[in-house]
Structure formats: C-alpha cells, structure tokens
Design an enzyme around this catalytic site. Structure first.
Site, PDB file in Angstrom:
ATOM      1  N   ASN A 141      52.223  -5.101  52.449  1.00 59.12           N
ATOM      2  CA  ASN A 141      53.461  -4.334  52.477  1.00 59.12           C
ATOM      3  C   ASN A 141      53.669  -3.691  53.841  1.00 59.12           C
ATOM      4  O   ASN A 141      52.723  -3.349  54.549  1.00 59.12           O
ATOM      5  CB  ASN A 141      53.532  -3.311  51.335  1.00 59.12           C
TER       6      ASN A 141
ATOM      7  N   GLU B 133      56.159  -0.813  55.220  1.00 58.60           N
ATOM      8  CA  GLU B 133      57.161   0.199  54.919  1.00 58.60           C
ATOM      9  C   GLU B 133      57.915   0.635  56.165  1.00 58.60           C
ATOM     10  O   GLU B 133      57.452   0.462  57.295  1.00 58.60           O
ATOM     11  CB  GLU B 133      56.495   1.415  54.265  1.00 58.60           C
TER      12      GLU B 133
ATOM     13  N   CYS C 287      57.809  -5.888  50.708  1.00 61.25           N
ATOM     14  CA  CYS C 287      56.649  -5.998  49.828  1.00 61.25           C
ATOM     15  C   CYS C 287      55.703  -7.081  50.343  1.00 61.25           C
ATOM     16  O   CYS C 287      56.118  -8.000  51.049  1.00 61.25           O
ATOM     17  CB  CYS C 287      57.093  -6.354  48.419  1.00 61.25           C
TER      18      CYS C 287
ATOM     19  N   GLU D 226      54.277  -9.574  48.784  1.00 59.15           N
ATOM     20  CA  GLU D 226      54.596 -10.921  48.323  1.00 59.15           C
ATOM     21  C   GLU D 226      55.742 -11.527  49.134  1.00 59.15           C
ATOM     22  O   GLU D 226      55.719 -12.713  49.462  1.00 59.15           O
ATOM     23  CB  GLU D 226      54.991 -10.909  46.833  1.00 59.15           C
TER      24      GLU D 226
ATOM     25  N   CYS E 287      56.852  -6.585  41.781  1.00 60.35           N
ATOM     26  CA  CYS E 287      58.111  -5.940  41.404  1.00 60.35           C
ATOM     27  C   CYS E 287      59.152  -7.020  41.097  1.00 60.35           C
ATOM     28  O   CYS E 287      58.928  -8.213  41.329  1.00 60.35           O
ATOM     29  CB  CYS E 287      58.589  -5.011  42.525  1.00 60.35           C
TER      30      CYS E 287
ATOM     31  N   CYS F 147      60.170  -9.216  44.103  1.00 61.19           N
ATOM     32  CA  CYS F 147      59.149 -10.194  44.482  1.00 61.19           C
ATOM     33  C   CYS F 147      59.051 -11.320  43.460  1.00 61.19           C
ATOM     34  O   CYS F 147      58.805 -12.467  43.819  1.00 61.19           O
ATOM     35  CB  CYS F 147      57.803  -9.510  44.677  1.00 61.19           C
TER      36      CYS F 147
END
Length: 150
Positions: free
Chosen positions: A45, A47, A56, A58, A98, A101
């Site tokens: 990830n 940010e 993310c 993935e 999530c 993803c």
C-alpha cells in the site's frame, strides 16, 4: 493450488508489506501475485495525504503486472496486513481485499479466463484463509459484460 504455493505467496506479501508507505493508517498491506510462468509480482500500500489518491497493495501489484505485460497471467494472490508498531506490521488476523481491489483483480481474472485463488493472512502467524475470487466478488462486472473476451 497447494499449501506450499499459499505459503510462498504469503511470505512474498509479508516481505512487500515491509515497504508499506502507511503514515496515515499505520496499517501495512502486502500483496503477491503468482503468474502463469511461476514468477511472483508484489505490491504494497502507498498512502497519500490526499486520502483518495492512496493505492492498495493489490492494485499496485496488478499495475506492476500490467506494466510487465502480464496482467492476463495472474493465477493466484496472497494478501497480508496488520497494524504497524515500530515500523513493523503485527497481527495474525487474516485480511481480505477491499471492494475496489476485488474489482481490480476481477478485471485481470476475466481477461485471463480464470478464477483466482486468494490467500488471506495476517502480518504474522501461520493461519490463512483460502478463497476463490468469484466467492469474494459474486456476480462481478467486468470485460465480459462489455463484450471483451479474455
């Protein structure tokens, strides 16, 4: 898929999670994609202070696979994550991708004509869950719905 493959992907995802840029959530995530040729592509990830721009693990891994011309070649995914303490992710509860993803992985899966195995684990420990992407995202919308084949 075998337990050996699951463990290999989980360990690769844990290694990737060590490079997480997660100063806002303090939650490190790593992802590892198994390709048809046996290679592994990882992501973590990333940010951003403008939260909507965060990526993310993935999604980063899928973008890397795409940059290498391998988006259609994904056969399995390992995902790990946990809260960071002292710069290291901790926790043994498995995390799952999530919704965004799941959709990104579905795009690759449909393009490759396969249902991906998804191995979910925590940042620590031996426990993991095994899912099919189609179970995590039932009735998915993707390239096939637009008449684009794999």
């Amino acid at each position: 898929m075998s337990a050996e493959i699951a463990k290999t992907l989980i360990e690769a995802a844990r290694e990737a999670a060590r490079n997480a840029h997660a100063p806002y959530s303090n939650f490190a995530v790593g992802a590892a994609l198994l390709m048809t040729d046996g290679s592994i592509v990882t992501g973590t990830n990333f940010e951003n202070a403008s939260y909507g721009l965060s990526l993310c693990a993935e999604t980063v891994a899928a973008a890397r696979a795409n940059a290498e011309g391998k988006l259609r070649e994904i056969v399995a995914v390992g995902i790990v994550g946990g809260m960071m303490r002292g710069g290291i992710a901790h926790g043994s509860d498995p995390i799952r991708p999530c919704g965004r993803c799941r959709q990104v992985l579905n795009e690759a899966a449909q393009m490759g004509g396969r249902d991906l195995a998804v191995y979910c684990a925590g940042a620590e420990g031996d426990a993991y869950e095994t899912h099919r992407l189609s179970d995590l995202l039932p009735h998915a919308f993707g390239p096939a719905d637009l008449g684009i084949g794999g």
